[in-house]
Write a protein that holds these residues in place. Structure first.
Motif, mmCIF file in Angstrom:
data_model
loop_
_atom_site.group_PDB
_atom_site.id
_atom_site.type_symbol
_atom_site.label_atom_id
_atom_site.label_comp_id
_atom_site.label_asym_id
_atom_site.label_seq_id
_atom_site.Cartn_x
_atom_site.Cartn_y
_atom_site.Cartn_z
ATOM 1 N N TYR A 109 0.833 -1.205 0.000
ATOM 2 C CA TYR A 109 0.000 0.000 0.000
ATOM 3 C C TYR A 109 0.865 1.252 0.000
ATOM 4 C CZ TYR A 109 -4.034 -2.924 1.276
ATOM 5 O OH TYR A 109 -5.032 -3.860 1.287
ATOM 6 N N THR A 113 1.392 2.487 -5.927
ATOM 7 C CA THR A 113 0.415 1.499 -6.386
ATOM 8 C C THR A 113 -1.011 2.036 -6.283
ATOM 9 O OG1 THR A 113 0.346 0.516 -4.174
ATOM 10 C CG2 THR A 113 1.862 -0.471 -5.735
ATOM 11 N N PHE A 114 -1.158 3.281 -5.871
ATOM 12 C CA PHE A 114 -2.502 3.863 -5.713
ATOM 13 C C PHE A 114 -2.907 4.591 -7.003
ATOM 14 C CE2 PHE A 114 -5.620 6.978 -4.269
ATOM 15 C CZ PHE A 114 -6.411 6.212 -3.427
ATOM 16 N N VAL A 115 -4.013 4.191 -7.570
ATOM 17 C CA VAL A 115 -4.472 4.815 -8.817
ATOM 18 C C VAL A 115 -5.330 6.038 -8.479
ATOM 19 C CG1 VAL A 115 -5.906 4.472 -10.864
ATOM 20 C CG2 VAL A 115 -4.431 2.621 -10.048
ATOM 21 N N ASN A 120 -11.073 9.974 -5.936
ATOM 22 C CA ASN A 120 -10.174 10.040 -4.782
ATOM 23 C C ASN A 120 -9.080 11.104 -4.917
ATOM 24 O OD1 ASN A 120 -8.291 8.989 -6.566
ATOM 25 N ND2 ASN A 120 -8.637 6.884 -5.921
ATOM 26 N N VAL A 147 -17.010 1.317 2.254
ATOM 27 C CA VAL A 147 -16.179 0.116 2.455
ATOM 28 C C VAL A 147 -15.336 -0.190 1.212
ATOM 29 C CG1 VAL A 147 -16.320 -2.384 2.816
ATOM 30 C CG2 VAL A 147 -17.853 -0.847 4.038
ATOM 31 N N GLY A 148 -14.060 -0.497 1.459
ATOM 32 C CA GLY A 148 -13.187 -0.984 0.392
ATOM 33 C C GLY A 148 -12.874 0.024 -0.694
ATOM 34 N N LEU A 149 -12.809 1.290 -0.334
ATOM 35 C CA LEU A 149 -12.547 2.307 -1.361
ATOM 36 C C LEU A 149 -11.138 2.884 -1.294
ATOM 37 C CD1 LEU A 149 -15.934 4.265 -1.559
ATOM 38 C CD2 LEU A 149 -15.067 2.472 -3.039
ATOM 39 N N GLY A 150 -10.288 2.342 -0.429
ATOM 40 C CA GLY A 150 -8.886 2.759 -0.451
ATOM 41 C C GLY A 150 -8.435 3.642 0.703
ATOM 42 N N LYS A 151 -9.211 3.699 1.774
ATOM 43 C CA LYS A 151 -8.807 4.545 2.911
ATOM 44 C C LYS A 151 -7.539 3.994 3.562
ATOM 45 C CE LYS A 151 -12.811 3.947 4.976
ATOM 46 N NZ LYS A 151 -13.560 3.149 4.008
ATOM 47 N N THR A 152 -7.539 2.684 3.821
ATOM 48 C CA THR A 152 -6.372 2.066 4.458
ATOM 49 C C THR A 152 -5.154 2.192 3.542
ATOM 50 O OG1 THR A 152 -7.863 0.526 5.527
ATOM 51 C CG2 THR A 152 -5.546 -0.074 5.500
ATOM 52 N N HIS A 153 -5.380 1.969 2.264
ATOM 53 C CA HIS A 153 -4.276 2.057 1.299
ATOM 54 C C HIS A 153 -3.630 3.450 1.369
ATOM 55 C CE1 HIS A 153 -2.799 0.732 -2.921
ATOM 56 N NE2 HIS A 153 -2.036 1.712 -2.488
ATOM 57 N N ASP A 212 -10.639 3.232 10.744
ATOM 58 C CA ASP A 212 -12.028 2.898 11.125
ATOM 59 C C ASP A 212 -12.392 3.448 12.499
ATOM 60 O OD1 ASP A 212 -12.671 1.521 8.796
ATOM 61 O OD2 ASP A 212 -11.655 -0.278 9.495
ATOM 62 N N ILE A 309 -13.721 -1.499 -4.289
ATOM 63 C CA ILE A 309 -12.480 -1.838 -4.992
ATOM 64 C C ILE A 309 -11.923 -3.184 -4.507
ATOM 65 C CG2 ILE A 309 -10.126 -1.062 -5.477
ATOM 66 C CD1 ILE A 309 -11.259 1.796 -5.295
ATOM 67 N N ARG A 310 -12.197 -3.494 -3.266
ATOM 68 C CA ARG A 310 -11.745 -4.793 -2.765
ATOM 69 C C ARG A 310 -12.393 -5.909 -3.583
ATOM 70 N NH1 ARG A 310 -12.957 -4.200 2.334
ATOM 71 N NH2 ARG A 310 -10.989 -3.218 2.875
ATOM 72 N N GLU A 313 -10.848 -6.068 -7.141
ATOM 73 C CA GLU A 313 -9.582 -6.816 -7.158
ATOM 74 C C GLU A 313 -9.826 -8.300 -6.917
ATOM 75 O OE1 GLU A 313 -6.347 -3.610 -5.586
ATOM 76 O OE2 GLU A 313 -7.055 -5.099 -4.197
HETATM 77 N N1 LIG Z 1 -7.110 3.985 -5.905
HETATM 78 C C1 LIG Z 1 -6.684 2.726 -5.719
HETATM 79 N N2 LIG Z 1 -5.674 2.238 -6.454
HETATM 80 C C2 LIG Z 1 -5.262 0.959 -6.301
HETATM 81 N N3 LIG Z 1 -5.784 0.099 -5.405
HETATM 82 C C3 LIG Z 1 -6.770 0.542 -4.641
HETATM 83 C C4 LIG Z 1 -7.272 1.875 -4.738
HETATM 84 N N4 LIG Z 1 -8.265 2.037 -3.850
HETATM 85 C C5 LIG Z 1 -8.385 0.867 -3.206
HETATM 86 N N5 LIG Z 1 -7.504 -0.037 -3.669
HETATM 87 C C6 LIG Z 1 -7.337 -1.420 -3.228
HETATM 88 O O1 LIG Z 1 -8.608 -1.905 -2.805
HETATM 89 C C7 LIG Z 1 -8.482 -2.714 -1.659
HETATM 90 C C8 LIG Z 1 -9.354 -2.152 -0.548
HETATM 91 O O2 LIG Z 1 -8.827 -0.896 -0.123
HETATM 92 P P1 LIG Z 1 -8.703 -0.457 1.425
HETATM 93 O O3 LIG Z 1 -8.495 -1.646 2.303
HETATM 94 O O4 LIG Z 1 -7.705 0.622 1.497
HETATM 95 O O5 LIG Z 1 -10.165 0.080 1.636
HETATM 96 P P2 LIG Z 1 -10.821 0.768 2.900
HETATM 97 O O6 LIG Z 1 -11.505 1.959 2.379
HETATM 98 O O7 LIG Z 1 -9.816 0.959 3.980
HETATM 99 O O8 LIG Z 1 -11.875 -0.335 3.330
HETATM 100 P P3 LIG Z 1 -12.602 -0.596 4.763
HETATM 101 O O9 LIG Z 1 -13.679 0.403 4.840
HETATM 102 O O10 LIG Z 1 -13.113 -1.987 4.588
HETATM 103 O O11 LIG Z 1 -11.572 -0.473 5.825
HETATM 104 C C9 LIG Z 1 -7.013 -2.750 -1.309
HETATM 105 O O12 LIG Z 1 -6.425 -3.914 -1.810
HETATM 106 C C10 LIG Z 1 -6.445 -1.537 -2.007
HETATM 107 O O13 LIG Z 1 -5.104 -1.717 -2.375
#
Ligand SMILES: Nc1ncnc2c1ncn2[C@@H]1O[C@H](COP(=O)(O)OP(=O)(O)OP(=O)(O)O)[C@@H](O)[C@H]1O
Length: 448
Positions: A109, A113-115, A120, A147-153, A212, A309-310, A313
């Motif tokens: 992360y 690797t972040f698009v 976003n 959920v799963g939109l890249g916050k943790t990333h 979170d 996005i999760r 992938e």
């Molecule tokens: N813009 C992006 N470019 C590349 N990969 C992304 C991008 N956004 C999300 N991902 C990928 O999607 C997956 C889910 O992202 P992440 O865990 O960061 O989501 P989150 O918003 O933290 O989810 P949660 O709400 O479940 O905690 C990860 O594998 C992450 O690498």
């Protein structure tokens, strides 16, 4: 101590004797050599002089050293000679790695690797600004989104960036659940040492990332402790980065004093990605994982999996895993088969006139430009009229717009085409058109 270090003086003397080395040479080149470490069958020797020493010793004494070490220890080691600067550089890299893994970061992360897409862009820019100037501009940075939109990333990307610029930064990433559990544990221990250890961990740092954070809502002692942690760090100009599934104003029963602190810095949201961003994310993933998946498969996933996005992938991973397991080629048919359970009926794909033109053209063995073009042979005119009919059936496009898309034809032509197809469908003595339409409808909008 290993055998090489234990017998180092003897090893050097053996080289001296066997190669008849004069005292002056021995004192200059061999005596200063030290064993730095012995690992994985490699003896790393420190050459505590300049490059010239390293080059010369490597050329002249590396092999004699290797032989003497093998004779004396009984092991055939590889020899590596290094200057102190190189060893220092390696130690630093090792420390870096230890720091990032200790901070609980996923090495994948990163910003690389972040698009970045329209969904976003703002959150990405805010994250980069914070990564470049931690504690200086936006504090806290509050990232929110579904959920799963890249916050943790994004959070991990910030941490990696800061660590890269300053490997000595003390960074701590934790989910709010981990924070809560550790706090409960410290309270349960009931002694001051456990509590001070907890506080030391969360307050004696440069950057705190809590993922979170919505989970602290309603947990009184967690909120209280978090409030003090926040104040301590913020007061000391240490960077705080928080993520949540919703903005602070929607955290209903959050204490006001905490809500207002969340809003002190910068709020940045992440939305669901649009089609182009979904395609780009899939392509990036394909590239990173070293696969070559056809455009139609990527398009199929991006068209059907929209909100997470999760899952996007996950779908690609599933297709690849399936193909490997079954030793099958990755193609659209396989993708459809593998994902049929994931594509829920309410994830309806958007059907565009372009998609209809392509599907009809393919069905009749024509090219899309034939459909749009001016030729009037019945071989082409009939499919073209089918396109007109299906565009009206599936898309919100009006007759004028359909006419524009089909080579700037007048809307009366479109009306005529649609009427003609309708008449053919309703003609009981000829079912050909009806059957064609039936098949094409299934191709355009497959039944789930
Ligand atoms: N813009 C992006 N470019 C590349 N990969 C992304 C991008 N956004 C999300 N991902 C990928 O999607 C997956 C889910 O992202 P992440 O865990 O960061 O989501 P989150 O918003 O933290 O989810 P949660 O709400 O479940 O905690 C990860 O594998 C992450 O690498």
């Amino acid at each position: 101590m290993n055998l090489v270090e234990q017998n180092w003086t003897e090893i050097l003397n053996r080289v001296k004797e066997e190669h008849d080395i004069l005292d002056v040479s021995f004192e200059t080149w061999l005596a200063p050599l030290k064993v730095y470490k012995v690992e994985d069958n490699i003896v790393t020797i420190l050459v505590p002089s300049q490059q010239v020493g390293l080059d010369y010793v490597s050329k002249k004494y590396k092999l004699p050293l290797k032989v003497a070490i093998a004779e004396i220890t009984g092991t055939n080691y590889e020899i590596e000679l290094l200057l102190p600067e190189e060893i220092e550089r390696r130690q630093k890299t090792e420390e870096d790695i230890i720091t990032s893994s200790n901070a609980g970061l996923n090495p994948k992360y990163t910003f690389d690797t972040f698009v970045v897409g329209s969904n976003n862009k703002f959150a990405h820019a805010a994250s980069l600004a914070v990564a470049e100037s931690p504690g200086e501009i936006y504090n806290p940075l509050f990232i929110y989104g579904g959920v799963g939109l890249g916050k943790t990333h994004l959070m991990h990307s910030i941490a990696h960036f800061i660590l890269h610029n300053n490997p000595k930064s003390r960074i701590l990433y934790a989910t709010s659940e981990e924070f809560t559990n550790e706090l409960i544990e410290a309270i349960r221990n009931g002694n001051n040492t456990a509590m001070s250890k907890f506080r030391e961990k969360y307050r004696n740092i440069d950057v705190l990332l809590i993922d979170d954070v919505q989970f602290i809502i309603g947990k009184e002692s967690t909120q209280e402790e978090f409030f003090h942690t926040f104040n301590t760090l913020h007061g000391a100009k240490k960077q705080i980065i928080l993520s949540s599934d919703r903005p602070p104003k929607d955290m209903d029963i959050l204490e006001d004093r905490i809500r207002s602190r969340f809003e002190w810095g910068l709020l940045a949201d992440i939305q669901s990605p649009d089609y182009e961003t979904r395609m780009a994310i899939l392509r990036k993933k394909e590239e990173l994982d070293g696969y070559n998946v056809g455009e139609d498969v990527i398009d199929y996933i991006a068209t059907n999996i929209k909100s997470n996005i999760r899952e996007l992938e996950g779908s690609l991973n599933k297709i690849i895993a399936y193909a490997n397991l079954e030793k099958r080629e990755i193609n659209l048919a396989l993708a459809e088969q593998v994902l049929k359970d994931m594509i829920s009926p309410n994830e309806k794909k958007v059907i565009t006139p372009e998609f209809i033109i392509n599907t009809v053209a393919e069905h009749f063995n024509l090219s899309p430009s034939d459909i749009i073009g001016s030729k009037r042979s019945s071989k082409i005119a009939h499919p073209r009229q089918i396109v007109m009919y299906l565009c009206r059936e599936f898309t919100g496009t009006n007759l004028v717009q359909i006419g524009q898309l089909l080579g700037k034809r007048d809307h009366t032509t479109i009306m005529y085409g649609i009427d003609k197809i309708e008449a053919e469908i309703n003609n009981p003595s000829n079912t050909v058109t009806e059957e064609e339409i039936d098949i094409l409808k299934k191709k355009i909008n497959p039944p789930k």
